[in-house]
Design an enzyme around this catalytic site. Structure first.
Site, mmCIF file in Angstrom:
data_model
loop_
_atom_site.group_PDB
_atom_site.id
_atom_site.type_symbol
_atom_site.label_atom_id
_atom_site.label_comp_id
_atom_site.label_asym_id
_atom_site.label_seq_id
_atom_site.Cartn_x
_atom_site.Cartn_y
_atom_site.Cartn_z
ATOM 1 N N ASP A 307 0.904 -1.198 -0.084
ATOM 2 C CA ASP A 307 0.016 -0.146 0.319
ATOM 3 C C ASP A 307 0.874 1.276 -0.063
ATOM 4 O OD1 ASP A 307 -2.254 1.837 -0.133
ATOM 5 O OD2 ASP A 307 -3.233 0.453 1.507
ATOM 6 N N ASN A 308 0.153 2.429 -0.193
ATOM 7 C CA ASN A 308 0.971 3.525 -0.331
ATOM 8 C C ASN A 308 1.891 4.088 0.817
ATOM 9 O OD1 ASN A 308 1.760 6.164 -1.120
ATOM 10 N ND2 ASN A 308 0.226 7.080 -0.286
#
Ligand code: BGC
Length: 780
Positions: A307-308
């Protein structure tokens, strides 16, 4: 944004592709049999399908043999492009990026792709990613709403349309579906998944992967799917977004992992590692999860994207000592590609390689599925977007808008309808007042996670009703109250419209009274209440489920006028509507219904469509009951289930699977093909559903199972099959469900493994999770 553009050829192509979507998905649904059975298959051995062709794999290996370590490592990085930057351009030109996020302008996609293809020695194209969650140009209802349709074929078509539009616009990769089981509605991201149940989540995950990717990865005109967020994100403590999840092995295996496995079995090419700590090990550095389970036990062949910034975040988690350590741990744990909106930790992997912390074989293993994906998607042959086609593809396509309207109608859930107030008799109501902050708000009608749409497509509830009302009927509209977050959403800058228009606090009383006066003159009042788009989604958890702002008072004052009142809910989580349940005769859950939401609402209110959706979660009486879900274990005294609290019943306001109709139904004649089986055998359950009411309508027949005893306690009920049927008045249909090893198997905390045990099983078939029609069978 694209409203002024016109290209008949483009729309023609879209129409053709929609026809294909409809054909193969209907055929697929028929082939799969009723109820999308057997989507949850916790098989004991690796069963992920091969997703790459022999040719893609051979080309990957040929390329890998020629690439330098730096060229290979470059493929492992993905950065956001918020705006043009010479640094990002330089990285692309030097082959230091494998993917770029959030570029949606086709011209910019081509500019960057030229840098990648012409700049790098082997012309390795970039993969452009974006969150296409519930539509691209055509916005569908939010995922929790689509789940409420209990209609996987519809969900597959919705996902396919989003994919077709996005791919034509130059996007190759979406970060969907989200399949996190959510049992705590305080968690804002409940809106992005399919709710509390693993079986329903798995069915919706399968449908979305098929819609996004097509029948196989690399289907022309479709996208690469990402199943996210692996794993346990929906169980964050207190429903607080990003907080730790602490889950037993049994809960993980039986509840949280099955939807991921279903998506991977459906061929999802990528999986996203979650942000949070899972049992004290952050998911993005969790080797057990990403290697032992995902690759070892399941045999996943695609690639893992973090994820980011989740790689960098291993440092603030208190897991990695610094950025280099974070990159090394994520890499070793099995994260192939790092997603980062700022500092790119994977840039440090070269040092790790030089210091022999990682070797050439590990680098090859990490990059191989990324390159194979690029070959499989045809990016080497077609790296560029046809800009004219891209513009045409994101024009308003009436066929897609029609699908969006159908999806909104099929997602709506009728929660209450005292005295059959709905559907409305047009002759009875000449003057209708539509009151509430969500009555005429375009952005809020769409819900969160929308980027490439044109707001002008959006039909609000007010617009939908206005179009529907005939001559001699009047519609008055007023927000009455204004609702706002008390802290701003971190995503505020990307919203295209701020509605309703802000009035300053000094005018609040005046606006409130204006709405009441309007309601006072009406024959019927429709209230449109709920939460704004930014009150739900990522970073949008709440500690209460109360209607935000002054909406409750508005509702009470309107009801006190003594008019017939219909409450339309625009939201993505259950809200505290106990008062409404006692005082408002008709309540229709509309969710964030998407671009055609207003038309759908008008059709539903006036009976042109009959509600047939069912709740994908248990609706609590108030926030103090959460987490509250139907599939709980039994206690030593099951009879006290409803006496858990001394101050109010322990039961929910509405059960999982609940939803009314404009018609009535009878479910009966439950039969099993056998009453005794041996482990490994299957049994068929049949029941007859009949429309006993006055109108053609839909019903979702649901099958629940309970294992009475075994090596571990089992939930009181578990959904194991469903089918949505449409029946004319007096029409009957026999629905069939198969119960075999896939449905009877579970992960036992005693055995520490999957088991399929001798026991007595209860079966219920009905129209929600409280179904009373029951029978039993024995497995020897
Ligand atoms: C979210 C993901 C999303 C990513 C890119 C993250 O903050 O958790 O679901 O795909 O951003 O937008």
């Amino acid at each position: 944004m694209f409203a002024s553009l016109n290209d008949h050829h483009g729309n023609h192509a879209l129409r053709r592709s929609l026809a294909n979507v409809a054909c193969w998905s209907i055929a697929g649904a028929l082939a799969a049999g009723p109820a999308s059975a057997a989507v949850v298959r916790p098989a004991t051995g690796p069963d992920a399908p091969a997703i790459f062709s022999a040719e893609s794999l051979a080309r990957t290996d040929t390329l890998l043999r020629k690439m330098t370590v730096d060229e290979k490592l470059g493929q492992l990085s993905q950065l956001f492009q918020f705006r043009k930057s010479s640094k990002l351009d330089g990285m692309v030109r030097e082959g230091k990026l494998g993917s770029v996020l959030f570029v949606t302008d086709p011209a910019e996609i081509n500019r960057l792709q030229h840098l990648a293809v012409e700049g790098s020695r082997f012309g390795i194209p970039l993969l452009f990613g974006s969150d296409v969650v519930h539509g691209y140009r055509t916005i569908f209802p939010v995922p929790i709403a689509l789940a409420a349709s209990w209609d996987p074929a519809l969900v597959e078509r919705a996902s396919a349309i989003g994919a077709i539009e996005a791919r034509a616009g130059g996007i190759g990769w979406t970060f969907a579906p989200m399949v996190d089981v959510a049992r705590d509605p305080r968690w804002g991201r409940i809106v992005e998944g399919a709710g509390e149940d693993p079986y329903l989540n798995a069915a919706m995950a399968t449908a979305q992967v098929r819609g996004i990717q097509g029948p196989s990865l690399g289907t022309p005109g479709r996208l690469l799917a990402t199943v996210k967020h692996f794993a346990g994100y929906g169980a964050s403590e207190g429903g607080r977004d990003h907080d730790a999840a602490n889950l037993s092995d049994a809960q993980l295996q039986n509840v949280y992992l099955p939807p991921f496995r279903a998506a991977i079995r459906a061929g999802a090419g990528t999986i996203m590692s979650a942000y949070m700590d899972l049992n004290d090990v952050p998911a993005t550095g969790n080797r057990w999860l990403l290697r032992d389970v995902l690759r070892g036990q399941w045999g996943f062949k695609g690639f893992v994207v973090s994820d980011n910034n989740a790689v960098n975040d291993l440092v603030p988690h208190g897991y990695a000592s610094d950025r280099r350590d974070a990159a090394l741990r994520a890499f070793k744990s099995g994260v192939n590609m790092e997603m980062a909106s700022y500092s790119n930790a994977y840039a440090t992997l070269r040092e790790a390689f030089d210091q022999h912390a990682i070797d050439a074989a590990e680098v090859d293993a990490a990059v191989r599925p990324i390159l194979a994906t690029k070959f499989q998607l045809g990016l080497f042959e077609h790296p560029y977007v046809d800009e004219a086609k891209a513009r045409a593809a994101v024009q308003r396509a009436p066929e897609y808008q029609a699908e969006a309207r159908l999806a909104a109608e099929r997602s709506a859930v009728l929660l209450r309808n005292e005295g059959n107030l709905l559907p409305l008799d047009p002759a009875a109501y000449k003057r209708i007042a539509l009151i509430g902050p969500l009555a005429d708000s375009r952005q809020d009608t769409l819900g969160p996670w929308v980027f490439a749409h044109d707001l002008d497509d959006t039909v609000t509830i007010a617009q939908g009703l206005r179009t529907r009302l005939g001559a001699g009927q009047t519609l008055d509209v007023a927000p009455g109250v204004q609702i706002r977050r008390t802290t701003p959403s971190p995503f505020e800058s990307i919203f295209k419209e701020k509605t309703p228009p802000v009035w300053d606090a000094a005018h609040a009383g005046e606006e409130f009274e204006k709405a009441l006066a309007m309601a006072g003159k009406a024959d019927l009042v429709v209230l449109a209440l709920g939460e704004k788009q930014d009150m739900i989604g990522e970073s949008a958890s709440r500690s209460t489920l109360a209607l935000p702002g002054d909406q409750q008072r508005l509702m009470e004052r309107v009801v006190a006028l003594g008019k017939p009142v219909v409450l339309l809910l625009v939201n993505g989580r259950p809200l505290d509507i106990g008062w409404a349940h006692a005082h408002v005769p008709a309540i229709l859950e509309l969710w964030y219904p998407g671009a055609q939401g207003g038309t759908a609402a008008a059709n539903l209110l006036f009976g042109a469509a009959s509600p047939g959706g069912k709740l994908p979660f248990t609706w609590p009486r108030n926030v103090g009951q959460v987490p509250l879900y139907y599939g709980h274990n039994l206690t030593q005294d099951p009879s006290e289930q409803d006496r858990r609290y001394w101050n109010e019943p322990g039961s929910p306001l509405f059960p999982f699977g609940y939803g009314l109709s404009y018609s009535t139904f009878k479910v009966g004649e439950l039969h099993l093909s056998k009453t005794r089986i041996h482990a490994g055998e299957s049994i068929e359950a049949t029941a007859v559903v009949e429309n006993t009411g006055p109108v053609t309508a839909d019903q979702v027949v649901q099958l629940y199972l309970h294992q009475r005893y075994g090596s571990a306690s089992r939930p009181v009920r578990e959904l194991k099959g469903f089918e949505r049927v449409t029946l004319r008045p007096a029409e009957k249909k026999t629905v069939r469900f198969t119960l075999g090893p896939d449905e009877l198997r579970y992960w036992s905390a005693s055995a520490h493994d999957w088991v399929n045990e001798a026991s007595t099983f209860d079966v219920w078939v009905g129209t929600d999770s409280r179904a009373t029609l029951t029978t039993t069978f024995i497995q020897q």
